[in-house]
Enzyme design. Structure first.
Site, PDB file in Angstrom:
ATOM      1  N   HIS A  17       0.862  -1.225   0.021  1.00  0.00           N
ATOM      2  CA  HIS A  17      -0.041  -0.026   0.042  1.00  0.00           C
ATOM      3  C   HIS A  17       0.951   1.267   0.005  1.00  0.00           C
ATOM      4  O   HIS A  17       0.670   2.096  -0.741  1.00  0.00           O
ATOM      5  CB  HIS A  17      -0.803   0.025   1.240  1.00  0.00           C
ATOM      6  CG  HIS A  17      -2.072  -1.151   1.288  1.00  0.00           C
ATOM      7  ND1 HIS A  17      -2.096  -1.998   2.635  1.00  0.00           N
ATOM      8  CD2 HIS A  17      -2.800  -1.713   0.556  1.00  0.00           C
ATOM      9  CE1 HIS A  17      -2.912  -2.697   2.227  1.00  0.00           C
ATOM     10  NE2 HIS A  17      -3.573  -2.532   1.219  1.00  0.00           N
ATOM     11  N   LYS A  41     -15.688  -7.899   5.327  1.00  0.00           N
ATOM     12  CA  LYS A  41     -14.521  -8.385   6.079  1.00  0.00           C
ATOM     13  C   LYS A  41     -14.688  -8.107   7.616  1.00  0.00           C
ATOM     14  O   LYS A  41     -15.281  -7.083   7.868  1.00  0.00           O
ATOM     15  CB  LYS A  41     -13.371  -7.531   5.560  1.00  0.00           C
ATOM     16  CG  LYS A  41     -12.762  -7.860   4.316  1.00  0.00           C
ATOM     17  CD  LYS A  41     -11.474  -7.350   3.804  1.00  0.00           C
ATOM     18  CE  LYS A  41     -11.083  -7.735   2.351  1.00  0.00           C
ATOM     19  NZ  LYS A  41     -10.189  -6.808   1.887  1.00  0.00           N
ATOM     20  N   ARG A  90      -2.744  -5.870  -8.359  1.00  0.00           N
ATOM     21  CA  ARG A  90      -1.321  -6.777  -8.050  1.00  0.00           C
ATOM     22  C   ARG A  90      -1.463  -7.706  -9.245  1.00  0.00           C
ATOM     23  O   ARG A  90      -0.342  -8.172  -9.582  1.00  0.00           O
ATOM     24  CB  ARG A  90      -1.586  -7.431  -6.645  1.00  0.00           C
ATOM     25  CG  ARG A  90      -1.621  -6.501  -5.504  1.00  0.00           C
ATOM     26  CD  ARG A  90      -2.030  -7.038  -4.263  1.00  0.00           C
ATOM     27  NE  ARG A  90      -3.391  -7.428  -4.548  1.00  0.00           N
ATOM     28  CZ  ARG A  90      -3.939  -8.100  -3.867  1.00  0.00           C
ATOM     29  NH1 ARG A  90      -3.326  -8.736  -2.654  1.00  0.00           N
ATOM     30  NH2 ARG A  90      -5.251  -8.459  -3.734  1.00  0.00           N
ATOM     31  N   SER A 128      -3.272  -7.813   2.954  1.00  0.00           N
ATOM     32  CA  SER A 128      -3.100  -7.461   4.522  1.00  0.00           C
ATOM     33  C   SER A 128      -3.541  -8.944   5.282  1.00  0.00           C
ATOM     34  O   SER A 128      -3.135  -9.185   6.331  1.00  0.00           O
ATOM     35  CB  SER A 128      -4.372  -6.620   4.883  1.00  0.00           C
ATOM     36  OG  SER A 128      -4.123  -5.433   4.330  1.00  0.00           O
TER      37      SER A 128
HETATM   38  N1  COA Z   1      -0.258  -3.599  -1.907  1.00  0.00           N
HETATM   39  C1  COA Z   1      -0.697  -4.756  -0.892  1.00  0.00           C
HETATM   40  N2  COA Z   1      -1.952  -5.248  -0.792  1.00  0.00           N
HETATM   41  C2  COA Z   1      -2.856  -4.896  -1.601  1.00  0.00           C
HETATM   42  C3  COA Z   1      -2.531  -3.895  -2.667  1.00  0.00           C
HETATM   43  C4  COA Z   1      -1.288  -3.466  -2.765  1.00  0.00           C
HETATM   44  N3  COA Z   1      -0.840  -2.532  -3.751  1.00  0.00           N
HETATM   45  N4  COA Z   1      -3.527  -3.606  -3.406  1.00  0.00           N
HETATM   46  C5  COA Z   1      -4.625  -4.367  -2.854  1.00  0.00           C
HETATM   47  N5  COA Z   1      -4.209  -4.991  -1.599  1.00  0.00           N
HETATM   48  C6  COA Z   1      -4.636  -6.075  -0.906  1.00  0.00           C
HETATM   49  C7  COA Z   1      -5.533  -5.366   0.343  1.00  0.00           C
HETATM   50  O1  COA Z   1      -4.722  -5.251   1.341  1.00  0.00           O
HETATM   51  C8  COA Z   1      -6.589  -6.489   0.412  1.00  0.00           C
HETATM   52  O2  COA Z   1      -6.124  -7.557   1.303  1.00  0.00           O
HETATM   53  P1  COA Z   1      -7.204  -8.320   2.312  1.00  0.00           P
HETATM   54  O3  COA Z   1      -8.148  -8.844   1.289  1.00  0.00           O
HETATM   55  O4  COA Z   1      -6.181  -9.284   2.616  1.00  0.00           O
HETATM   56  O5  COA Z   1      -7.750  -7.378   3.260  1.00  0.00           O
HETATM   57  C9  COA Z   1      -6.856  -6.970  -0.770  1.00  0.00           C
HETATM   58  O6  COA Z   1      -5.765  -6.496  -1.445  1.00  0.00           O
HETATM   59  C10 COA Z   1      -8.111  -6.411  -1.792  1.00  0.00           C
HETATM   60  O7  COA Z   1      -7.851  -5.129  -1.944  1.00  0.00           O
HETATM   61  P2  COA Z   1      -9.005  -3.896  -2.117  1.00  0.00           P
HETATM   62  O8  COA Z   1      -9.705  -4.445  -3.182  1.00  0.00           O
HETATM   63  O9  COA Z   1      -8.582  -2.590  -2.351  1.00  0.00           O
HETATM   64  O10 COA Z   1      -9.940  -4.252  -0.970  1.00  0.00           O
HETATM   65  P3  COA Z   1     -10.319  -3.474   0.454  1.00  0.00           P
HETATM   66  O11 COA Z   1     -11.015  -4.221   1.433  1.00  0.00           O
HETATM   67  O12 COA Z   1      -8.849  -3.180   1.115  1.00  0.00           O
HETATM   68  O13 COA Z   1     -11.105  -2.137  -0.087  1.00  0.00           O
HETATM   69  C11 COA Z   1     -13.175  -0.903  -0.162  1.00  0.00           C
HETATM   70  C12 COA Z   1     -12.260  -2.362  -0.603  1.00  0.00           C
HETATM   71  C13 COA Z   1     -13.021  -0.600   1.107  1.00  0.00           C
HETATM   72  C14 COA Z   1     -12.482   0.359  -1.204  1.00  0.00           C
HETATM   73  C15 COA Z   1     -14.263  -1.321  -0.945  1.00  0.00           C
HETATM   74  O14 COA Z   1     -14.834  -2.041  -0.198  1.00  0.00           O
HETATM   75  C16 COA Z   1     -15.432   0.210  -0.759  1.00  0.00           C
HETATM   76  O15 COA Z   1     -15.318   1.120  -1.541  1.00  0.00           O
HETATM   77  N6  COA Z   1     -16.136   0.178   0.760  1.00  0.00           N
HETATM   78  C17 COA Z   1     -16.999   1.518   0.661  1.00  0.00           C
HETATM   79  C18 COA Z   1     -18.382   1.053   0.444  1.00  0.00           C
HETATM   80  C19 COA Z   1     -18.516   1.127  -1.130  1.00  0.00           C
HETATM   81  O16 COA Z   1     -18.567   2.163  -1.699  1.00  0.00           O
HETATM   82  N7  COA Z   1     -18.799  -0.151  -1.617  1.00  0.00           N
HETATM   83  C20 COA Z   1     -18.947  -0.430  -3.136  1.00  0.00           C
HETATM   84  C21 COA Z   1     -20.222  -0.582  -3.513  1.00  0.00           C
HETATM   85  S1  COA Z   1     -20.927  -2.142  -3.106  1.00  0.00           S
END
Ligand code: COA
Length: 167
Positions: A17, A41, A90, A128
Protein backbone atom coordinates in the site's frame (compact mmCIF):
# COMPACT_ATOMS: atom_id res chain seq x y z
CA UNK A 1 -6.50 21.00 -8.33
CA UNK A 2 -6.92 17.30 -9.01
CA UNK A 3 -7.41 15.14 -5.92
CA UNK A 4 -6.59 11.43 -5.78
CA UNK A 5 -8.54 9.22 -3.38
CA UNK A 6 -6.91 5.93 -2.44
CA UNK A 7 -9.56 3.84 -0.62
CA UNK A 8 -9.11 0.55 1.16
CA UNK A 9 -9.57 -1.42 4.36
CA UNK A 10 -5.87 -1.08 5.21
CA UNK A 11 -6.18 -3.71 7.97
CA UNK A 12 -3.27 -3.04 8.36
CA UNK A 13 -1.41 -0.87 5.81
CA UNK A 14 1.41 -2.88 4.18
CA UNK A 15 4.53 -1.84 2.30
CA UNK A 16 2.59 -2.65 -0.89
CA UNK A 17 0.00 0.00 0.00
CA UNK A 18 2.80 2.42 0.94
CA UNK A 19 4.33 1.96 -2.50
CA UNK A 20 1.02 2.85 -4.20
CA UNK A 21 0.58 5.86 -1.86
CA UNK A 22 4.04 7.23 -2.68
CA UNK A 23 3.55 6.87 -6.40
CA UNK A 24 0.04 8.36 -6.36
CA UNK A 25 1.28 11.27 -4.22
CA UNK A 26 3.70 12.05 -7.05
CA UNK A 27 0.86 12.15 -9.59
CA UNK A 28 -1.81 14.20 -7.77
CA UNK A 29 -1.65 17.64 -6.16
CA UNK A 30 -3.37 16.16 -3.13
CA UNK A 31 -3.92 12.52 -2.20
CA UNK A 32 -6.49 11.38 0.35
CA UNK A 33 -5.95 7.89 1.71
CA UNK A 34 -9.38 6.89 2.98
CA UNK A 35 -9.97 4.00 5.36
CA UNK A 36 -13.31 2.50 4.43
CA UNK A 37 -15.53 -0.38 5.39
CA UNK A 38 -15.53 -3.55 3.33
CA UNK A 39 -18.72 -5.24 4.51
CA UNK A 40 -17.25 -8.66 3.68
CA UNK A 41 -14.36 -8.31 6.15
CA UNK A 42 -14.02 -8.59 9.91
CA UNK A 43 -11.14 -6.24 10.68
CA UNK A 44 -8.41 -6.76 13.25
CA UNK A 45 -7.92 -3.04 13.85
CA UNK A 46 -10.52 -0.32 14.47
CA UNK A 47 -11.05 2.41 11.89
CA UNK A 48 -9.25 4.84 14.23
CA UNK A 49 -6.26 2.50 14.65
CA UNK A 50 -5.96 2.04 10.89
CA UNK A 51 -6.08 5.82 10.39
CA UNK A 52 -3.37 6.26 13.03
CA UNK A 53 -1.15 3.63 11.33
CA UNK A 54 -1.56 5.34 7.96
CA UNK A 55 -0.79 8.78 9.44
CA UNK A 56 2.48 7.47 10.86
CA UNK A 57 3.43 5.81 7.58
CA UNK A 58 2.66 8.90 5.46
CA UNK A 59 4.01 11.53 7.86
CA UNK A 60 6.84 12.42 5.43
CA UNK A 61 4.46 13.04 2.50
CA UNK A 62 3.16 16.62 2.74
CA UNK A 63 0.42 16.30 0.09
CA UNK A 64 -1.07 13.13 1.63
CA UNK A 65 -3.86 13.20 4.17
CA UNK A 66 -5.61 10.31 5.86
CA UNK A 67 -9.34 10.14 6.43
CA UNK A 68 -12.01 7.56 7.29
CA UNK A 69 -15.55 7.12 6.01
CA UNK A 70 -18.11 4.40 6.62
CA UNK A 71 -20.42 5.15 3.68
CA UNK A 72 -20.24 4.66 -0.07
CA UNK A 73 -16.98 5.48 -1.83
CA UNK A 74 -18.85 7.10 -4.73
CA UNK A 75 -20.62 9.48 -2.31
CA UNK A 76 -17.38 10.29 -0.52
CA UNK A 77 -15.80 11.16 -3.87
CA UNK A 78 -18.80 13.31 -4.82
CA UNK A 79 -18.39 15.35 -1.63
CA UNK A 80 -14.69 15.90 -2.36
CA UNK A 81 -15.31 17.34 -5.82
CA UNK A 82 -12.70 17.15 -8.57
CA UNK A 83 -11.20 13.74 -7.84
CA UNK A 84 -10.11 10.38 -9.23
CA UNK A 85 -10.14 7.05 -7.39
CA UNK A 86 -6.75 5.31 -7.25
CA UNK A 87 -6.45 1.56 -6.82
CA UNK A 88 -3.51 -0.82 -6.96
CA UNK A 89 -3.68 -3.87 -9.21
CA UNK A 90 -1.50 -6.74 -8.10
CA UNK A 91 -2.47 -9.45 -10.52
CA UNK A 92 -5.02 -10.33 -13.15
CA UNK A 93 -7.19 -11.81 -10.42
CA UNK A 94 -7.69 -8.31 -8.94
CA UNK A 95 -8.91 -6.97 -12.25
CA UNK A 96 -12.40 -8.43 -12.42
CA UNK A 97 -13.40 -7.26 -8.95
CA UNK A 98 -11.82 -3.83 -9.40
CA UNK A 99 -13.42 -3.41 -12.82
CA UNK A 100 -16.84 -4.16 -11.30
CA UNK A 101 -16.24 -1.72 -8.42
CA UNK A 102 -15.12 1.03 -10.81
CA UNK A 103 -18.29 0.57 -12.88
CA UNK A 104 -20.56 0.56 -9.82
CA UNK A 105 -18.89 3.71 -8.49
CA UNK A 106 -19.33 5.39 -11.86
CA UNK A 107 -22.98 4.34 -11.98
CA UNK A 108 -23.62 5.97 -8.60
CA UNK A 109 -21.44 8.99 -9.37
CA UNK A 110 -21.40 9.50 -13.17
CA UNK A 111 -18.09 10.83 -14.43
CA UNK A 112 -16.10 9.43 -11.50
CA UNK A 113 -12.94 7.84 -12.89
CA UNK A 114 -10.83 5.08 -11.35
CA UNK A 115 -7.13 4.94 -12.13
CA UNK A 116 -5.14 1.73 -11.65
CA UNK A 117 -1.49 1.60 -10.68
CA UNK A 118 0.21 -1.74 -11.19
CA UNK A 119 1.83 -3.02 -8.01
CA UNK A 120 5.63 -3.34 -8.06
CA UNK A 121 6.45 -6.96 -8.88
CA UNK A 122 7.99 -7.57 -5.43
CA UNK A 123 4.68 -6.68 -3.76
CA UNK A 124 2.27 -8.61 -5.97
CA UNK A 125 2.04 -11.45 -3.44
CA UNK A 126 1.20 -9.14 -0.53
CA UNK A 127 -2.17 -8.63 1.11
CA UNK A 128 -3.23 -7.56 4.58
CA UNK A 129 -4.67 -11.05 5.25
CA UNK A 130 -1.38 -12.73 4.33
CA UNK A 131 0.48 -10.48 6.77
CA UNK A 132 -2.03 -11.23 9.54
CA UNK A 133 -1.50 -14.93 8.95
CA UNK A 134 2.29 -14.51 8.96
CA UNK A 135 2.01 -12.59 12.23
CA UNK A 136 1.03 -15.87 13.89
CA UNK A 137 4.52 -17.22 13.19
CA UNK A 138 8.02 -16.09 14.02
CA UNK A 139 8.68 -14.25 10.76
CA UNK A 140 10.59 -11.00 10.18
CA UNK A 141 7.72 -8.64 9.36
CA UNK A 142 9.90 -5.83 7.99
CA UNK A 143 9.56 -7.33 4.51
CA UNK A 144 5.79 -6.84 4.72
CA UNK A 145 4.87 -4.02 7.09
CA UNK A 146 6.13 -0.43 7.45
CA UNK A 147 8.50 -0.22 10.43
CA UNK A 148 6.30 2.42 12.16
CA UNK A 149 3.53 -0.10 12.85
CA UNK A 150 5.31 -3.42 13.41
CA UNK A 151 5.45 -3.17 17.19
CA UNK A 152 1.72 -2.31 17.53
CA UNK A 153 0.84 -5.07 15.07
CA UNK A 154 2.78 -7.65 17.11
CA UNK A 155 1.13 -6.46 20.32
CA UNK A 156 -2.34 -7.00 18.80
CA UNK A 157 -1.40 -10.48 17.61
CA UNK A 158 -0.14 -11.31 21.12
CA UNK A 159 -3.39 -10.02 22.68
CA UNK A 160 -5.47 -12.15 20.33
CA UNK A 161 -3.31 -15.19 21.13
CA UNK A 162 -4.03 -14.66 24.81
CA UNK A 163 -7.74 -14.76 24.04
CA UNK A 164 -8.27 -10.99 23.86
CA UNK A 165 -10.58 -9.13 21.52
CA UNK A 166 -9.58 -8.66 17.91
CA UNK A 167 -10.15 -4.88 18.20
N1 COA B 1 -0.35 -3.86 -1.87
C1 COA B 1 -0.67 -4.74 -0.93
N2 COA B 1 -1.90 -5.23 -0.76
C2 COA B 1 -2.85 -4.78 -1.58
C3 COA B 1 -2.60 -3.86 -2.61
C4 COA B 1 -1.27 -3.40 -2.74
N3 COA B 1 -0.92 -2.54 -3.66
N4 COA B 1 -3.74 -3.62 -3.27
C5 COA B 1 -4.67 -4.37 -2.69
N5 COA B 1 -4.13 -5.06 -1.67
C6 COA B 1 -4.80 -6.03 -0.80
C7 COA B 1 -5.57 -5.41 0.32
O1 COA B 1 -4.79 -5.30 1.49
C8 COA B 1 -6.68 -6.41 0.50
O2 COA B 1 -6.17 -7.47 1.27
P1 COA B 1 -7.14 -8.32 2.23
O3 COA B 1 -8.23 -8.87 1.33
O4 COA B 1 -6.26 -9.35 2.74
O5 COA B 1 -7.69 -7.38 3.24
C9 COA B 1 -6.94 -6.99 -0.89
O6 COA B 1 -5.74 -6.72 -1.59
C10 COA B 1 -8.08 -6.40 -1.61
O7 COA B 1 -7.89 -4.99 -1.70
P2 COA B 1 -9.10 -4.06 -2.10
O8 COA B 1 -9.77 -4.60 -3.29
O9 COA B 1 -8.59 -2.65 -2.15
O10 COA B 1 -10.11 -4.28 -0.89
P3 COA B 1 -10.18 -3.51 0.43
O11 COA B 1 -10.99 -4.33 1.36
O12 COA B 1 -8.85 -3.09 0.94
O13 COA B 1 -10.98 -2.16 0.05
C11 COA B 1 -13.01 -0.92 -0.29
C12 COA B 1 -12.26 -2.24 -0.52
C13 COA B 1 -13.02 -0.54 1.20
C14 COA B 1 -12.35 0.21 -1.08
C15 COA B 1 -14.46 -1.15 -0.79
O14 COA B 1 -15.04 -2.20 -0.05
C16 COA B 1 -15.31 0.10 -0.66
O15 COA B 1 -15.27 0.95 -1.53
N6 COA B 1 -16.06 0.21 0.46
C17 COA B 1 -16.94 1.36 0.70
C18 COA B 1 -18.41 1.00 0.41
C19 COA B 1 -18.64 1.00 -1.07
O16 COA B 1 -18.64 2.06 -1.71
N7 COA B 1 -18.80 -0.20 -1.65
C20 COA B 1 -18.87 -0.33 -3.11
C21 COA B 1 -20.24 -0.44 -3.61
S1 COA B 1 -20.96 -2.00 -3.23
Amino acid sequence: MKIGIYPGSFDPVTIGHRNIIRRAAGIFDRLIVCVMVNAAKNPMFTLEERVDFLRRVTADLPNVEVDAFDGLLAEYARAKGNCVIVKGLRAGSDFEYEFQMALINRKINPGLDTMFLTAEHQYTYLSSSTVKELGEYDVDLSDFLPEQIISDFKKRIATIRQGGKRQ
